[in-house]
Design an enzyme around this catalytic site. Structure first.
Site, mmCIF file in Angstrom:
data_model
loop_
_atom_site.group_PDB
_atom_site.id
_atom_site.type_symbol
_atom_site.label_atom_id
_atom_site.label_comp_id
_atom_site.label_asym_id
_atom_site.label_seq_id
_atom_site.Cartn_x
_atom_site.Cartn_y
_atom_site.Cartn_z
ATOM 1 C CD GLU A 1 -3.031 -0.859 2.294
ATOM 2 O OE1 GLU A 1 -2.905 0.079 3.088
ATOM 3 O OE2 GLU A 1 -3.943 -1.687 2.366
ATOM 4 C CD GLU B 1 -3.545 -6.008 4.316
ATOM 5 O OE1 GLU B 1 -4.327 -5.198 4.851
ATOM 6 O OE2 GLU B 1 -2.319 -5.835 4.237
#
Ligand code: BGP
Length: 467
Positions: free
Chosen positions: A165, A368
């Site tokens: 991320e 995720e």
């Protein structure tokens, strides 16, 4: 709308779960571990730090036995840069030993390790030396770290993830070790420069991985909050598209095509925040693209056009609610939210998967997805039906995608076990396994299987037939 036409998920589908080193391991000052940027952040009142976490460092065998019992096909974990190279540069043999043992335990128990090279845990020493990602030197250090991992663990790991991320990192300056005092235009310019360095670093590490480990696969982890329009006004559709360009595709266009998305370039040009670029970087990125895209998906956004005429240099915030003259995030009555105000929209995951694949023709690995909640332990049990519902609905969307011919390699629920949330400490739990501690007290750290543990076990066992 098409629905799943598959009876079951494919045999090779990686049903998994994830953690990250600094959120789960604890043992912060053990065996020569160095200092990471989050170690020196001021403690938030009432919220634990990461020093003990779930003490996975000392419980890893017990935890991996639980993963096996759950039936996981894959375990996504990250390797702590500061355990392996405490100052970001020098190898600490104790760190290498720990991860050799850990990875051996994972593979001996029949699971595929999926390894994130860099999950938020950046060596403070590199920030002290040259400002971390602000400098091009950071590219060399990241490449060297990856090389050490490939050399030491390359025989054990087939799936590698580069940076977790990157977009999120840039929204939380403390995760980069950057002073909170840098704001407005200065911060935006710095963030674009750091983003660019991370993209170049990703390409270098992909290249290295392909050279050293020809049988491995490697990709970045992106975090789409796939926007849908607020209304049927065409201008809201444009605003949603522009949100997606400026919040997600500005990174993937560099990773997957070695070019700046036109809107991103224009945005930077107008604000006078263009990064410094070296001409050979673009070729490097074009020639070293990922094998798949890792995707963290939790929430989506609903977006309307923003009519302000002037842009402004916004202060840094965790989520940018508004870009004057472009978009603003709105609420959506059709979408419920978590206790922390995150939209719950499983269809957003399908939208993101289909759109990524249509753009890049790369398989997706869901790295995720999960529900953070205030779990309650009662009579030694956690009845987390809300989590079961959340994961059920998201996995169903993946089954749909597979049925429609979109390649999804696997699904890693966040998280395997309760761990310290990025900003909410132990209040916001995600695991299939409860850890008996809270923000104030460490208690006995006992592991307790939640209701969702048994549910996911069944889903894996029947390969998602009931979804
Ligand atoms: C992602 C991170 C994870 C994890 C998760 C949940 O952004 O990759 O590390 O923290 O989000 O976020 P939070 O803990 O803030 O609820």
């Amino acid at each position: 709308m098409y629905h799943n036409r598959l009876k079951q998920f494919p045999e090779e589908f990686l049903f998994g779960a994830a953690t990250s080193a600094f959120q789960v391991e604890g043992a912060a000052d053990v065996d020569g571990r160095g200092i990471a940027v989050h170690d020196i952040q001021p403690k938030k009142k009432g919220i634990t730090d990461f020093s003990v976490a779930s003490d996975h460092y000392h419980h890893y065998q017990e935890d991996i036995a639980l993963m096996k019992e759950l039936g996981l096909k894959a375990y996504r974990l990250s390797l702590s840069w500061v355990r392996i190279m405490p100052d970001g540069k020098t190898i600490n043999p104790a760190g290498i030993d720990f991860y050799k043992k850990l990875l051996d335990e994972v593979t001996a128990n029949g699971m595929e390790p999926i390894v994130t090279i860099y999950h938020f845990e950046y060596p403070q020493a590199l920030v002290g030396r040259y400002g971390g990602w602000a400098s091009r030197e950071a590219i060399d250090d990241f490449e060297r770290f990856a090389e050490v991992l490939f050399e030491n663990f390359g025989d054990k790991v087939k799936y590698w993830l580069t940076i977790n991320e990157q977009d999120h990192l840039l929204k939380i300056p403390s995760r980069l070790g950057i002073s909170e005092e840098i704001e407005g235009k200065d911060y935006l310019k710095l963030a674009e420069q750091m983003n660019y360095h991370m993209c170049v670093a990703t390409a270098r590490v992909i290249k290295l991985c392909h050279e050293l480990l020809p049988h491995a696969q490697i990709g970045p982890v992106i975090n789409p909050m796939y926007a849908i329009p607020n209304s049927n006004r065409p201008e809201d559709t444009l605003a949603a598209m522009e949100f997606n360009e400026l919040s997600t595709y500005y990174i993937t266009e560099l990773h997957c095509r070695g070019r700046f998305a036109p809107l991103h370039w224009k945005y930077m040009e107008d604000r006078d925040i263009l990064p410094e670029i070296e001409s050979e970087d673009m070729e490097l990125m074009r020639n070293n693209t990922p094998d798949f895209l890792g995707m963290n998906y939790y929430l989506n956004q609903t977006v309307a056009t923003n009519k302000k005429e002037q842009f402004s240099y916004h202060e840094k915030t965790v989520f940018i609610q508004e870009e004057p003259g472009i978009y603003e995030i709105t609420t959506n009555d059709n979408i419920t939210q978590t206790d922390w105000g995150w939209n719950i929209c499983p269809e957003g995951m399908k939208l993101a998967i289909m759109d990524f694949y249509n753009r890049y023709q790369l398989p997706i690995l869901v790295t995720e997805n999960g529900l953070g909640a205030y779990d309650v332990l009662e009579n030694n049990q956690v009845e987390d039906d809300y989590r079961i519902e959340y994961i059920h609905n998201h996995l169903s969307q993946i089954k749909d995608c597979l049925g429609l011919g979109y390649p999804v390699l696997g699904y890693c629920a966040w998280s395997f076990i309760d761990l310290v949330s990025g900003r909410e400490g132990m209040d916001k739990r995600y695991g299939f396994v409860y850890v008996n501690r809270d923000n104030e007290e460490l208690k006995d750290m006992r592991r307790i299987k939640k209701k969702s543990f048994y549910w996911y076990q069944t889903i894996i066992n029947e390969r998602g037939e009931s979804l």
